[in-house]
Structures are given as structure tokens and as C-alpha cells.
Design a protein around this motif. Structure first.
Motif, PDB file in Angstrom:
ATOM      1  N   LEU A  28       0.657  -2.486 -12.454  1.00  0.00           N
ATOM      2  CA  LEU A  28       1.885  -3.234 -12.209  1.00  0.00           C
ATOM      3  C   LEU A  28       1.596  -4.736 -12.173  1.00  0.00           C
ATOM      4  O   LEU A  28       2.397  -5.539 -12.672  1.00  0.00           O
ATOM      5  CB  LEU A  28       2.526  -2.782 -10.899  1.00  0.00           C
ATOM      6  N   LEU A  29       0.462  -5.113 -11.606  1.00  0.00           N
ATOM      7  CA  LEU A  29       0.058  -6.518 -11.623  1.00  0.00           C
ATOM      8  C   LEU A  29      -0.145  -6.983 -13.063  1.00  0.00           C
ATOM      9  O   LEU A  29       0.274  -8.088 -13.434  1.00  0.00           O
ATOM     10  CB  LEU A  29      -1.230  -6.685 -10.820  1.00  0.00           C
ATOM     11  N   PHE A  30      -0.776  -6.137 -13.870  1.00  0.00           N
ATOM     12  CA  PHE A  30      -0.945  -6.444 -15.295  1.00  0.00           C
ATOM     13  C   PHE A  30       0.406  -6.686 -15.958  1.00  0.00           C
ATOM     14  O   PHE A  30       0.585  -7.656 -16.701  1.00  0.00           O
ATOM     15  CB  PHE A  30      -1.674  -5.282 -15.986  1.00  0.00           C
ATOM     16  N   TYR A  31       1.358  -5.804 -15.677  1.00  0.00           N
ATOM     17  CA  TYR A  31       2.669  -5.936 -16.302  1.00  0.00           C
ATOM     18  C   TYR A  31       3.359  -7.238 -15.879  1.00  0.00           C
ATOM     19  O   TYR A  31       4.003  -7.899 -16.698  1.00  0.00           O
ATOM     20  CB  TYR A  31       3.550  -4.740 -15.932  1.00  0.00           C
ATOM     21  N   MET A  32       3.221  -7.609 -14.633  1.00  0.00           N
ATOM     22  CA  MET A  32       3.857  -8.839 -14.160  1.00  0.00           C
ATOM     23  C   MET A  32       3.272 -10.060 -14.863  1.00  0.00           C
ATOM     24  O   MET A  32       4.008 -10.947 -15.304  1.00  0.00           O
ATOM     25  CB  MET A  32       3.684  -8.951 -12.642  1.00  0.00           C
ATOM     26  N   PHE A  33       1.965 -10.122 -14.994  1.00  0.00           N
ATOM     27  CA  PHE A  33       1.351 -11.222 -15.725  1.00  0.00           C
ATOM     28  C   PHE A  33       1.721 -11.162 -17.209  1.00  0.00           C
ATOM     29  O   PHE A  33       1.959 -12.189 -17.850  1.00  0.00           O
ATOM     30  CB  PHE A  33      -0.174 -11.195 -15.562  1.00  0.00           C
ATOM     31  N   PHE A  34       1.734  -9.964 -17.749  1.00  0.00           N
ATOM     32  CA  PHE A  34       2.075  -9.743 -19.158  1.00  0.00           C
ATOM     33  C   PHE A  34       3.463 -10.301 -19.461  1.00  0.00           C
ATOM     34  O   PHE A  34       3.673 -10.984 -20.469  1.00  0.00           O
ATOM     35  CB  PHE A  34       2.019  -8.235 -19.442  1.00  0.00           C
ATOM     36  N   GLU A  35       4.420 -10.007 -18.582  1.00  0.00           N
ATOM     37  CA  GLU A  35       5.777 -10.505 -18.779  1.00  0.00           C
ATOM     38  C   GLU A  35       5.894 -11.996 -18.479  1.00  0.00           C
ATOM     39  O   GLU A  35       6.651 -12.710 -19.132  1.00  0.00           O
ATOM     40  CB  GLU A  35       6.746  -9.740 -17.851  1.00  0.00           C
ATOM     41  N   PHE A  36       5.129 -12.474 -17.514  1.00  0.00           N
ATOM     42  CA  PHE A  36       5.213 -13.886 -17.145  1.00  0.00           C
ATOM     43  C   PHE A  36       4.843 -14.794 -18.311  1.00  0.00           C
ATOM     44  O   PHE A  36       5.403 -15.884 -18.456  1.00  0.00           O
ATOM     45  CB  PHE A  36       4.303 -14.166 -15.952  1.00  0.00           C
ATOM     46  N   THR A  37       3.913 -14.358 -19.157  1.00  0.00           N
ATOM     47  CA  THR A  37       3.502 -15.205 -20.278  1.00  0.00           C
ATOM     48  C   THR A  37       4.658 -15.493 -21.237  1.00  0.00           C
ATOM     49  O   THR A  37       4.594 -16.474 -21.993  1.00  0.00           O
ATOM     50  CB  THR A  37       2.350 -14.558 -21.064  1.00  0.00           C
ATOM     51  N   LEU A  38       5.693 -14.666 -21.216  1.00  0.00           N
ATOM     52  CA  LEU A  38       6.839 -14.902 -22.093  1.00  0.00           C
ATOM     53  C   LEU A  38       7.522 -16.230 -21.790  1.00  0.00           C
ATOM     54  O   LEU A  38       7.976 -16.937 -22.702  1.00  0.00           O
ATOM     55  CB  LEU A  38       7.876 -13.780 -21.951  1.00  0.00           C
ATOM     56  N   VAL A  39       7.614 -16.566 -20.508  1.00  0.00           N
ATOM     57  CA  VAL A  39       8.425 -17.716 -20.102  1.00  0.00           C
ATOM     58  C   VAL A  39       7.829 -19.035 -20.581  1.00  0.00           C
ATOM     59  O   VAL A  39       8.496 -19.791 -21.308  1.00  0.00           O
ATOM     60  CB  VAL A  39       8.639 -17.714 -18.577  1.00  0.00           C
ATOM     61  N   PRO A  40       6.581 -19.378 -20.213  1.00  0.00           N
ATOM     62  CA  PRO A  40       6.052 -20.651 -20.711  1.00  0.00           C
ATOM     63  C   PRO A  40       5.932 -20.700 -22.223  1.00  0.00           C
ATOM     64  O   PRO A  40       6.131 -21.762 -22.833  1.00  0.00           O
ATOM     65  CB  PRO A  40       4.681 -20.759 -20.028  1.00  0.00           C
ATOM     66  N   THR A  41       5.632 -19.561 -22.855  1.00  0.00           N
ATOM     67  CA  THR A  41       5.503 -19.564 -24.308  1.00  0.00           C
ATOM     68  C   THR A  41       6.838 -19.853 -24.978  1.00  0.00           C
ATOM     69  O   THR A  41       6.926 -20.676 -25.909  1.00  0.00           O
ATOM     70  CB  THR A  41       4.952 -18.217 -24.804  1.00  0.00           C
ATOM     71  N   ALA A  42       7.897 -19.177 -24.535  1.00  0.00           N
ATOM     72  CA  ALA A  42       9.221 -19.416 -25.122  1.00  0.00           C
ATOM     73  C   ALA A  42       9.660 -20.864 -24.918  1.00  0.00           C
ATOM     74  O   ALA A  42      10.248 -21.473 -25.813  1.00  0.00           O
ATOM     75  CB  ALA A  42      10.239 -18.456 -24.508  1.00  0.00           C
ATOM     76  N   LEU A  43       9.360 -21.433 -23.750  1.00  0.00           N
ATOM     77  CA  LEU A  43       9.736 -22.827 -23.496  1.00  0.00           C
ATOM     78  C   LEU A  43       8.912 -23.789 -24.350  1.00  0.00           C
ATOM     79  O   LEU A  43       9.442 -24.787 -24.863  1.00  0.00           O
ATOM     80  CB  LEU A  43       9.570 -23.143 -22.016  1.00  0.00           C
ATOM     81  N   PHE A  92      -1.353   2.424  -8.873  1.00  0.00           N
ATOM     82  CA  PHE A  92      -1.309   1.738 -10.162  1.00  0.00           C
ATOM     83  C   PHE A  92      -2.700   1.274 -10.582  1.00  0.00           C
ATOM     84  O   PHE A  92      -2.835   0.617 -11.616  1.00  0.00           O
ATOM     85  CB  PHE A  92      -0.376   0.527 -10.090  1.00  0.00           C
ATOM     86  N   ASP A  93      -3.724   1.613  -9.801  1.00  0.00           N
ATOM     87  CA  ASP A  93      -5.076   1.150 -10.090  1.00  0.00           C
ATOM     88  C   ASP A  93      -5.634   1.895 -11.297  1.00  0.00           C
ATOM     89  O   ASP A  93      -5.775   3.120 -11.273  1.00  0.00           O
ATOM     90  CB  ASP A  93      -5.984   1.368  -8.880  1.00  0.00           C
ATOM     91  N   PRO A 121       0.802  -1.233   0.000  1.00  0.00           N
ATOM     92  CA  PRO A 121       0.000   0.000   0.000  1.00  0.00           C
ATOM     93  C   PRO A 121       0.827   1.272   0.000  1.00  0.00           C
ATOM     94  O   PRO A 121       0.382   2.299  -0.520  1.00  0.00           O
ATOM     95  CB  PRO A 121      -0.834  -0.133   1.282  1.00  0.00           C
ATOM     96  N   SER A 122       2.016   1.248   0.576  1.00  0.00           N
ATOM     97  CA  SER A 122       2.831   2.464   0.598  1.00  0.00           C
ATOM     98  C   SER A 122       3.246   2.889  -0.807  1.00  0.00           C
ATOM     99  O   SER A 122       3.561   4.055  -1.040  1.00  0.00           O
ATOM    100  CB  SER A 122       4.080   2.236   1.461  1.00  0.00           C
ATOM    101  N   TRP A 123       3.270   1.953  -1.762  1.00  0.00           N
ATOM    102  CA  TRP A 123       3.604   2.269  -3.147  1.00  0.00           C
ATOM    103  C   TRP A 123       2.367   2.308  -4.051  1.00  0.00           C
ATOM    104  O   TRP A 123       2.471   2.478  -5.261  1.00  0.00           O
ATOM    105  CB  TRP A 123       4.590   1.247  -3.712  1.00  0.00           C
ATOM    106  N   GLY A 124       1.198   2.111  -3.459  1.00  0.00           N
ATOM    107  CA  GLY A 124      -0.020   2.115  -4.259  1.00  0.00           C
ATOM    108  C   GLY A 124      -0.192   0.867  -5.104  1.00  0.00           C
ATOM    109  O   GLY A 124      -0.865   0.910  -6.146  1.00  0.00           O
ATOM    110  N   ILE A 125       0.375  -0.246  -4.659  1.00  0.00           N
ATOM    111  CA  ILE A 125       0.290  -1.506  -5.408  1.00  0.00           C
ATOM    112  C   ILE A 125      -0.699  -2.426  -4.700  1.00  0.00           C
ATOM    113  O   ILE A 125      -0.617  -2.617  -3.484  1.00  0.00           O
ATOM    114  CB  ILE A 125       1.660  -2.196  -5.508  1.00  0.00           C
ATOM    115  N   SER A 126      -1.627  -2.997  -5.464  1.00  0.00           N
ATOM    116  CA  SER A 126      -2.620  -3.902  -4.879  1.00  0.00           C
ATOM    117  C   SER A 126      -2.857  -5.076  -5.822  1.00  0.00           C
ATOM    118  O   SER A 126      -2.587  -4.999  -7.025  1.00  0.00           O
ATOM    119  CB  SER A 126      -3.947  -3.170  -4.634  1.00  0.00           C
TER     120      SER A 126
END
Length: 507
Positions: free
Chosen positions: A135-150, A198-199, A71-76
Motif C-alpha cells: 500500500l505504501l508502494f501504491y501511494m508513492f506510485f500514484e503520488f508521482t503522477l502529480v508533479p509529473t503532470a504539473l 501488505f508486506d 497495525p490493525s490493517w497490516g499497514i506499515s
């Protein structure tokens, strides 16, 4: 409405299933399949629950689940759905068990890892389509790279390593621009309002109420950063080269997820961020972006006709479909945006199913080259009929799903004050060319005289028949009853288009 945390169940059930599959003994293939399919089907049930509780009369975010994270960074941890993301969530839940079932008997090595990666990819996609925190969107967005590349690098074709590296390098580079745009918007909102968050709903409200006012230069800079990140992922011409390589190298069973879902997250991001947050700049940039979209439609259609490799042909078909999708959203009216989302769903169904068909043909002939085929209708009439339905759906035959979404996109472009007939007519030509290259592929594979090796080719097996019927059913249903698809998204499409239409009317 207080309901079960359906969105979180959708996001984390596949990840839990992947964890269980990963710890099962390597030799227990049946158990691995059972666990992975159970996780996928339970996720599909949760997705149907989301549809049941979704209120199509409400335009905003629904079924919101929010937990303070930092919460101190506005991340939820905040997830929700609206009319734009609803069908993409359902599509993910629908295609995941199909991809898993299609892999049975076709993935010859490390099947346990394959199932785990498909489930992890599904979790990442659910996160992208439901994340309300940027920021949560970005984390999921980037995470999809890993299983797809593999998935591409381990189970792909002859160029799998090159394709996996190219995919990762291109999309990761685009994501850097996206991250800069997210951070820039976060800082600008904090400086203007004193609230660092980031909401996306909070930022959208600040923009609409005027508590966050961006000067044109700052807004266009942030818009450009978001646009580049999503344009590479979509991909829009000329950022498309990674996609055709990746699709051609991807395993046929895994390709249904990669083709059907992964490339849609870029298009979804264009609507959710560039258009919804910056409607005035989107209207300003729409003519130039639509030029790229139309070029993509025509260029990819022409190149597709030149292909002799069926997977490469379908890869370029996907690029052409994406051009129509981008044109529809940047028509910036409810018809175009709704048609764009509908075409994301419809093209995922038809092109993904056609990739499965190619995998079935390769299993019979051992080749993806069209010259190796011919006359399959005689020995495989059931496969021929089901493939024809999918081809006709993809080219937009009236009565099938592709027609209604293409018509809505072209209608939106024609009625758009920023675009008009100068953009709609070339895009219509691209739709006509789709009929040329797909019917050419069908004729080469199923018509004419069969080579001796295919004279006694087996028709569809029970599992293949079930998969193709499952994929062909929504192609017919959405074609006959398009309001099932368009109804829930109308309010959200109208709301998102409202800001851009107001700007265009004031010019």
C-alpha cells in the motif's frame, strides 16, 4: 547491520527541500537554487551510503526500516533495497541534481515551483523503489503522477496541456487495476493465513512456504491486474501512446527525470510483483508478453526513423528500449533479469542525456526539426563529440554501457526455454534499427553544410559541458567495467528467476 536510516533520508530530504524552496520569496532565485541543489546532493550522499552498506552477496531485502503505521490493517512504513532496486535508487539520486542544474537559465517562469516539483518527484520515485509495503508502494506510485503532470502541463511545449491530461488519464486508469490487484492479494493472504498484511516479504514467504496457495485462476487474475497496471506505466506496446506525447511536450530539463526515471517504475513493478510473486504465471504468460515486447522494439524503432522532430524521435527510442527491457525480464533467467535492470539504468543515462542535448540545440536554433540543422560539428565540435559518445552508447557500441545490457538481454532471451532465438533475433533487429535512426539524427544535426543561422553557433557553455561530462562518464565507465553494474544485482536476479525456472523445468 544498524546504520543510519539512509533510505528514509533519501525519501524525505528532497520533500523537505521542496518545502523550504516553496516558502522562499519568489525573487530569491539564487537561494532557491542553492536549497534545491543542496537537498539533491545530500540525497546523493545518502544513496552512496546505501551502496556502501549494501551486501552484494545477500539476495534478499537489506537496510530494512520498519515502523507500524496502521497495525490493525497490516499497514506499515517499511522500506528496503535489494539488488534489483539498488541501482534504480542511485540513478534517481544521480539524475535529480542534473535535472535541477539543467533548468538553470532555461526555465523562464515559476522557477521556484519547478525546483519544488522536481524534488517532490524524486521523493516519490525513491518511495516507489524502496517501499516494501504494497500500500505504501501504491501511494508513492500514484503520488508521482502529480508533479509529473504539473511539470509537463506548466513548462512543456505547445501541446503541454493535452499531454499532461493524457498522461494523467492513462496512468491513473492503469493504477486502478494495480490497486485492485493489491487489495485482492491482501485479502487472499489474510483468508489463507489469518494474517492481513501488505508486506511483500511476508506475502512472498507465504507463497514460497505454501501457507498461501492460490489456484491457477485466482493467481492469473491477480497477475493480470498487476500486469495491466504496470504495462500502462512502463508502457508496453500498445499502451505506449501517452508516453510519446508526454515526452515530446516535456521540458528538456525535466524530461531527464521523466524519461530516465518515471517510466522505469512500471518496469520495476513488473519484476518486483508480477515475476517475483507469481513466477509460474509469469512463465505461462511470458511468450505472449514477449511478443508485445518484440513488437514494441520493432514498431517504435521504425516509427522513430520516420520522425523529423528530435524529441519525438527520442520518445519512440525510449519505447523501443522498453521493449528490450520487458523482453529481458520475461526471459525469466538471471541473465535476462539482470540485463533488463542494467538496461533500465543505461537507457535512462543515454536517452536522458540526449534529451538535454536537444534542449541545448533548441536554445541555439529555436527548433526541434532536424531539417533546421546541419553542419554543427564545425562550429560546436565539443558538443558534437560528447553527443556522439551518447549516441554510440545508446545504440550499443562495444565498450560503452548500452552494449553490455543489450547483450545480456538478448543472451537471456536466447537461452530462455520459453523464448529462444525466435524472440531474440527480431529483438536484435530492433537494436540494429536503433543505430539507423540515431545515427540518422546525428548526421542530420551535425554533419553536412550548416545553415547561415548556425554557422557561428556557440559551442558548449561551461554549465552545459559539466552536465554532459557528468552524464557521459557512467556511459563509458559501465561499458568498460560492467561488473560494477551487474555485480550487486546477481544474487537478487538469480533468486527472482529461480521460481520461474523451476516451473519451466517441470513442464
Amino acid at each position: 547491520m544498524n546504520v543510519a536510516p539512509l533510505l528514509s533520508l533519501m525519501i524525505w530530504l528532497p520533500a523537505l527541500g521542496a518545502l523550504v524552496v516553496a516558502v522562499l520569496p519568489r525573487e530569491r532565485v539564487a537561494a532557491q537554487r542553492s536549497v534545491s541543489m543542496s537537498a539533491a546532493l545530500l540525497t546523493l550522499v545518502a544513496a552512496l551510503g546505501v551502496v556502501f552498506f549494501f551486501d552484494p552477496a545477500h539476495a534478499g531485502f537489506q537496510l530494512v526500516e520498519s515502523v507500524a503505521w496502521i497495525p490493525s490493517w497490516g499497514i506499515s512504513y517499511t522500506v528496503s533495497v535489494d539488488g534489483i532496486s539498488l541501482w534504480l535508487v542511485v540513478l534517481t539520486a544521480f539524475l535529480t541534481p542534473v535535472a535541477l542544474a539543467a533548468s538553470w537559465g532555461t526555465v523562464e517562469r515559476q522557477e521556484r515551483a519547478f525546483h519544488a516539483l522536481v524534488l517532490l518527484l524524486a521523493s516519490g520515485l525513491f518511495g516507489v523503489f524502496t517501499a516494501q509495503d504494497m500500500l505504501l508502494f501504491y501511494m508513492f506510485f500514484e503520488f508521482t503522477l502529480v508533479p509529473t503532470a504539473l511539470l509537463i502541463g506548466i513548462w512543456g511545449g505547445t501541446e503541454r496541456r493535452y499531454a499532461a491530461i493524457k498522461f494523467f488519464a492513462y496512468t491513473f486508469t492503469g493504477s486502478v487495476f494495480l490497486l485492485l490487484g493489491i487489495i485482492g492479494l491482501y485479502l487472499l493472504h489474510g483468508q489463507a493465513t489469518g494474517v492481513y498484511t501488505f508486506d511483500i516479504a511476508t506475502i512472498l514467504a507465504s507463497l514460497q512456504l505454501g501457507t498461501l496457495q492460490l489456484n491457477p485462476a485466482a493467481e492469473r487474475l491477480i497477475f493480470g491486474l498487476f500486469f495491466i497496471g504496470f504495462a500502462v506505466k512502463t508502457p508496453i506496446w500498445p499502451f505506449h501512446t501517452w508516453m510519446t506525447t508526454a515526452h515530446a511536450a516535456a521540458p528538456s530539463s525535466g524530461a531527464i527525470d521523466i524519461v530516465g526515471l518515471l517510466i522505469k517504475i512500471g518496469a520495476y513493478g513488473l519484476i518486483r510483483y508480477t515475476i517475483q510473486l507469481f513466477p509460474a504465471t509469469a512463465a505461462w504468460a511470458a511468450p505472449a508478453i514477449s511478443v508485445l515486447a518484440v513488437i514494441g522494439v520493432l514498431y517504435a524503432a521504425w516509427i522513430a526513423y520516420q520522425q523529423t522532430d528530435m524529441k519525438r524521435l527520442l520518445a519512440y527510442a525510449s519505447v523501443s528500449h522498453l521493449g528490450l527491457i520487458v523482453l529481458g525480464m520475461f526471459a525469466l533467467n538471471p541473465q535476462g533479469i539482470a540485463g533488463s535492470v542494467a538496461h533500465m539504468v543505461n537507457s535512462a543515462l543515454t536517452t536522458g542525456a540526449l534529451f538535454l542535448v536537444v534542449g541545448m540545440l533548441v536554445a541555439r536554433r529555436g527548433s526541434r526539426e532536424l531539417k533546421s540543422y546541419g553542419g554543427l560539428w564545425k562550429s560546436t565540435p565539443v558538443l558534437g563529440n560528447l553527443t556522439l559518445i551518447l549516441v554510440l552508447g545508446s545504440i550499443g557500441l562495444p565498450g560503452l554501457n548500452g552494449f553490455v545490457s543489450e547483450f545480456a538481454v538478448l543472451q537471456g532471451a536466447w537461452r530462455s526455454p520459453g523464448l529462444g532465438w525466435r524472440y531474440a533475433l527480431p529483438a536484435l533487429l530492433g537494436a540494429v534499427l536503433a543505430a539507423v535512426y540515431l545515427l540518422h539524427m546525428y548526421r542530420m544535426a551535425f554533419m553536412g553544410d550548416a545553415p547561415p543561422e548556425l554557422a557561428q553557433a556557440p559551442d558548449v557553455r561551461p554549465r552545459e559541458l559539466a552536465l554532459l561530462i557528468i552524464m557521459a562518464t557512467p556511459v563509458v565507465v559501465f561499458g568498460l567495467y560492467p561488473n560494477l553494474l551487474f555485480g550487486p544485482m546477481q544474487q537478487s536476479a538469480t533468486q527472482i528467476a529461480g521460481g520461474a525456472l523451476q516451473y519451466l523445468a517441470s513442464r
